[in-house]
Design an enzyme around this catalytic site. Structure first.
Site, PDB file in Angstrom:
ATOM      1  N   ASP A 190     -38.971  27.327  44.718  1.00 50.58           N
ATOM      2  CA  ASP A 190     -38.190  26.393  43.900  1.00 50.58           C
ATOM      3  C   ASP A 190     -39.155  25.707  42.940  1.00 50.58           C
ATOM      4  OD1 ASP A 190     -36.744  23.992  42.978  1.00 50.58           O
ATOM      5  OD2 ASP A 190     -35.274  24.568  44.469  1.00 50.58           O
ATOM      6  N   ILE A 191     -38.773  25.677  41.671  1.00 57.35           N
ATOM      7  CA  ILE A 191     -39.649  25.081  40.648  1.00 57.35           C
ATOM      8  C   ILE A 191     -39.873  23.598  40.936  1.00 57.35           C
ATOM      9  CG2 ILE A 191     -37.851  24.462  38.977  1.00 57.35           C
ATOM     10  CD1 ILE A 191     -39.726  25.710  36.827  1.00 57.35           C
ATOM     11  N   ASN A 217     -26.073  23.967  48.784  1.00 60.61           N
ATOM     12  CA  ASN A 217     -25.088  23.122  48.110  1.00 60.61           C
ATOM     13  C   ASN A 217     -24.029  24.034  47.490  1.00 60.61           C
ATOM     14  OD1 ASN A 217     -26.701  20.798  48.625  1.00 60.61           O
ATOM     15  ND2 ASN A 217     -27.997  21.340  46.898  1.00 60.61           N
ATOM     16  N   VAL A 247     -27.088  25.069  40.225  1.00 61.59           N
ATOM     17  CA  VAL A 247     -27.155  26.460  39.758  1.00 61.59           C
ATOM     18  C   VAL A 247     -26.071  27.221  40.510  1.00 61.59           C
ATOM     19  CG1 VAL A 247     -28.554  28.534  39.580  1.00 61.59           C
ATOM     20  CG2 VAL A 247     -29.634  26.291  39.262  1.00 61.59           C
ATOM     21  N   HIS A 258     -27.322  30.272  46.896  1.00 63.23           N
ATOM     22  CA  HIS A 258     -28.711  30.295  47.375  1.00 63.23           C
ATOM     23  C   HIS A 258     -28.879  29.396  48.583  1.00 63.23           C
ATOM     24  CE1 HIS A 258     -28.289  27.191  44.269  1.00 63.23           C
ATOM     25  NE2 HIS A 258     -29.183  26.484  44.943  1.00 63.23           N
TER      26      HIS A 258
HETATM   27  P1  AMP Z   1     -28.904  23.458  43.742  1.00 62.25           P
HETATM   28  O1  AMP Z   1     -28.994  22.101  43.074  1.00 62.25           O
HETATM   29  O2  AMP Z   1     -28.683  23.430  45.215  1.00 62.25           O
HETATM   30  O3  AMP Z   1     -27.939  24.346  42.985  1.00 62.25           O
HETATM   31  O4  AMP Z   1     -30.353  24.068  43.606  1.00 62.25           O
HETATM   32  C1  AMP Z   1     -30.828  24.650  42.440  1.00 62.25           C
HETATM   33  C2  AMP Z   1     -32.324  24.661  42.570  1.00 62.25           C
HETATM   34  O5  AMP Z   1     -32.829  25.584  41.621  1.00 62.25           O
HETATM   35  C3  AMP Z   1     -32.997  23.324  42.296  1.00 62.25           C
HETATM   36  O6  AMP Z   1     -33.708  22.901  43.454  1.00 62.25           O
HETATM   37  C4  AMP Z   1     -33.933  23.632  41.133  1.00 62.25           C
HETATM   38  O7  AMP Z   1     -35.170  22.973  41.225  1.00 62.25           O
HETATM   39  C5  AMP Z   1     -34.089  25.127  41.229  1.00 62.25           C
HETATM   40  N1  AMP Z   1     -34.421  25.798  39.977  1.00 62.25           N
HETATM   41  C6  AMP Z   1     -33.812  25.629  38.780  1.00 62.25           C
HETATM   42  N2  AMP Z   1     -34.404  26.417  37.846  1.00 62.25           N
HETATM   43  C7  AMP Z   1     -35.386  27.104  38.485  1.00 62.25           C
HETATM   44  C8  AMP Z   1     -36.348  28.067  38.075  1.00 62.25           C
HETATM   45  N3  AMP Z   1     -36.430  28.502  36.806  1.00 62.25           N
HETATM   46  N4  AMP Z   1     -37.217  28.556  39.007  1.00 62.25           N
HETATM   47  C9  AMP Z   1     -37.158  28.132  40.285  1.00 62.25           C
HETATM   48  N5  AMP Z   1     -36.269  27.213  40.733  1.00 62.25           N
HETATM   49  C10 AMP Z   1     -35.402  26.711  39.854  1.00 62.25           C
END
Ligand code: AMP
Length: 138
Positions: free
Chosen positions: A29-30, A85, A94, A98
């Site tokens: 996760d970024i 989530n 997103v 996941h």
């Molecule tokens: P959620 O809020 O549960 O949908 O989680 C989405 C996750 O994706 C968040 O923790 C973000 O930090 C992560 N995320 C968004 N863009 C990227 C990316 N380019 N690379 C890795 N993680 C990402």
């Protein structure tokens, strides 16, 4: 609809991938909520738990189980939160299903919902974390 995760899965944008097979890709996760925070993502862009086929969900969790052990051992974590989530109301940002694997080191280090930690790490530190997880995979 394709999200940024499809771009990562299709190697159109970079990510620190720690595991991949025919059905899933796992990458850091970024926003490293804690050291080693990893996402396990099916290649097919099902939006959420309500859309994903059960057999694929089972495979995602199988991979998460293996990775959890590897991540724990790579960073000597004491525990792990595994969460997903589903839906905007539940904090999903997103819309491609996941699982979050969030290794835990301290009871006080995190509050849910997670805050955004992006921009705190160098590219080299991400690479090193991903390398340690891959090296710990059985
Ligand atoms: P959620 O809020 O549960 O949908 O989680 C989405 C996750 O994706 C968040 O923790 C973000 O930090 C992560 N995320 C968004 N863009 C990227 C990316 N380019 N690379 C890795 N993680 C990402």
């Amino acid at each position: 609809m394709p999200t940024i995760f499809s771009k990562i899965i299709n190697k159109e944008i970079p990510a620190n991938i720690v595991y991949e097979d025919d059905l899933v890709v796992a990458f850091l996760d970024i926003s490293q909520a804690t050291k080693g925070h990893t996402l396990v993502v099916p290649r097919e862009p099902f939006q959420n738990i309500f859309e994903i086929p059960e057999a694929l969900a089972a495979h995602v969790f199988l991979v998460a189980t293996k990775l959890a052990t590897s991540i724990k051992s790579a960073f000597q974590a004491d525990g792990m939160n595994i969460l997903s989530n589903n839906g905007e109301v539940a904090g999903q940002t997103v819309f491609h299903f996941h699982l979050h694997l969030i290794p835990r080191y301290d009871k006080e280090e995190l509050k849910f919902p997670l805050k955004n930690n992006m921009g705190n790490l160098s590219p080299e530190e991400y690479k090193e974390r991903a390398r340690l997880i891959r090296a710990a995979l059985l």
